[in-house]
Design a protein around this motif. Structure first.
Motif, short mmCIF file in Angstrom:
data_model
loop_
_atom_site.label_atom_id
_atom_site.label_comp_id
_atom_site.label_asym_id
_atom_site.label_seq_id
_atom_site.Cartn_x
_atom_site.Cartn_y
_atom_site.Cartn_z
N SER A 33 0.83 -1.20 0.00
CA SER A 33 0.00 0.00 0.00
C SER A 33 0.86 1.26 0.00
O SER A 33 0.50 2.27 -0.60
N TYR A 34 2.03 1.21 0.64
CA TYR A 34 2.93 2.37 0.65
C TYR A 34 3.45 2.70 -0.74
O TYR A 34 3.79 3.84 -1.02
N ASN A 35 3.55 1.69 -1.60
CA ASN A 35 4.07 1.91 -2.95
C ASN A 35 3.16 2.80 -3.79
O ASN A 35 3.60 3.40 -4.77
N PHE A 36 1.89 2.88 -3.44
CA PHE A 36 0.95 3.70 -4.19
C PHE A 36 0.79 5.09 -3.59
O PHE A 36 0.55 6.06 -4.29
N GLN A 37 0.87 5.18 -2.29
CA GLN A 37 0.57 6.43 -1.60
C GLN A 37 1.60 7.50 -1.93
O GLN A 37 2.79 7.26 -1.93
N GLY A 38 1.12 8.67 -2.23
CA GLY A 38 1.99 9.79 -2.55
C GLY A 38 2.43 9.84 -4.00
O GLY A 38 3.09 10.78 -4.41
N ARG A 39 2.05 8.85 -4.79
CA ARG A 39 2.41 8.85 -6.21
C ARG A 39 1.29 9.47 -7.02
O ARG A 39 0.13 9.29 -6.73
N LYS A 40 1.67 10.21 -8.04
CA LYS A 40 0.68 10.82 -8.93
C LYS A 40 0.65 10.14 -10.29
O LYS A 40 -0.24 10.38 -11.09
N ASP A 41 1.64 9.26 -10.55
CA ASP A 41 1.77 8.66 -11.88
C ASP A 41 1.09 7.30 -12.02
O ASP A 41 1.05 6.75 -13.12
N ILE A 42 0.54 6.77 -10.95
CA ILE A 42 -0.09 5.45 -11.01
C ILE A 42 -1.13 5.35 -9.89
O ILE A 42 -0.93 5.83 -8.78
N GLY A 43 -2.28 4.77 -10.23
CA GLY A 43 -3.31 4.53 -9.24
C GLY A 43 -4.11 5.74 -8.81
O GLY A 43 -4.74 5.72 -7.76
N THR A 44 -4.11 6.81 -9.61
CA THR A 44 -4.88 7.99 -9.27
C THR A 44 -6.06 8.23 -10.21
O THR A 44 -7.01 8.92 -9.85
N LEU A 45 -5.98 7.69 -11.42
CA LEU A 45 -7.02 7.83 -12.44
C LEU A 45 -7.20 6.50 -13.14
O LEU A 45 -6.28 5.67 -13.16
N VAL A 46 -8.33 6.31 -13.77
CA VAL A 46 -8.52 5.11 -14.59
C VAL A 46 -7.44 5.06 -15.68
O VAL A 46 -6.88 4.01 -15.98
N ALA A 47 -7.12 6.22 -16.23
CA ALA A 47 -6.15 6.30 -17.34
C ALA A 47 -4.72 5.96 -16.94
O ALA A 47 -3.89 5.74 -17.82
N THR A 79 -11.51 -0.34 -14.23
CA THR A 79 -12.88 0.13 -14.48
C THR A 79 -13.17 1.36 -13.64
O THR A 79 -13.87 2.27 -14.05
N ALA A 80 -12.61 1.38 -12.43
CA ALA A 80 -12.77 2.52 -11.53
C ALA A 80 -11.55 2.62 -10.63
O ALA A 80 -10.88 1.62 -10.37
N VAL A 81 -11.25 3.83 -10.17
CA VAL A 81 -10.18 4.07 -9.22
C VAL A 81 -10.75 4.97 -8.13
O VAL A 81 -11.32 6.02 -8.42
#
Length: 162
Positions: A33-47, A79-81
């Motif tokens: 979970s820490y690998n995603f937190q604070g990142r803007k390039d992955i896991g913030t939008l469907v795109a 499908t959703a984030v």
């Protein structure tokens, strides 16, 4: 991925899986979970959220393993984030007067640039302190992480020791 978007990746080493009907949910746990937190390039939008998996990552209810891998070059778009809406929680802290630091451990990654040391104080009681020291000139020295370190200024360290 086949989308043409810039790529970044996070490998998941663990997690808690649950399923209902044809939906598999993987609950992220630290350190994943820490690998995603604070990142803007992955896991913030469907795109910018795609999934790749090895062929054997799941089996049907009758035990047949998934035969075809989902390669990173053909990853599936989410499908959703759902954004992180949970505020950080301070789990514990350590005061080390030998090296003049305070280490604070949070339940999730915190944005180091949002850290305001002057809003922290050290006291001798949680209910009715008779001694209270506000950190006035100490500085935070960490990057985005679930652990933040404060280097005590000589003045703040002396005030705590008195």
């Amino acid at each position: 991925n086949a989308s043409g978007y810039a790529t970044a990746s996070v490998f998941l080493a663990g997690g808690v899986a649950s399923s209902y009907l044809n939906v598999l949910t993987i609950g992220l746990v630290p350190p994943d979970s820490y690998n995603f937190q604070g990142r803007k390039d992955i896991g913030t939008l469907v795109a910018n959220t795609f999934l790749a998996a090895q062929s054997s990552f799941v089996s049907s209810a009758s035990g047949i393993k998934m035969a075809v891998p989902i390669n990173t070059t053909q990853a599936l778009m989410a499908t959703a984030v759902y954004s992180d809406m949970t505020p950080p929680l301070l789990v514990n802290f350590t005061l080390d007067l030998s090296n003049g630091s305070i280490s604070l451990t949070f339940n999730e990654v915190v944005n180091a640039s949002s850290f305001v040391v002057s809003r922290i104080s050290i006291s001798n009681s949680s209910t009715t302190p008779s001694s209270l020291v506000a950190l006035m000139t100490s500085i935070a020295v960490s990057q985005n992480s679930n652990i933040q370190v404060i280097l005590l200024s000589p003045a703040d360290k002396l005030a705590i020791q008195q």
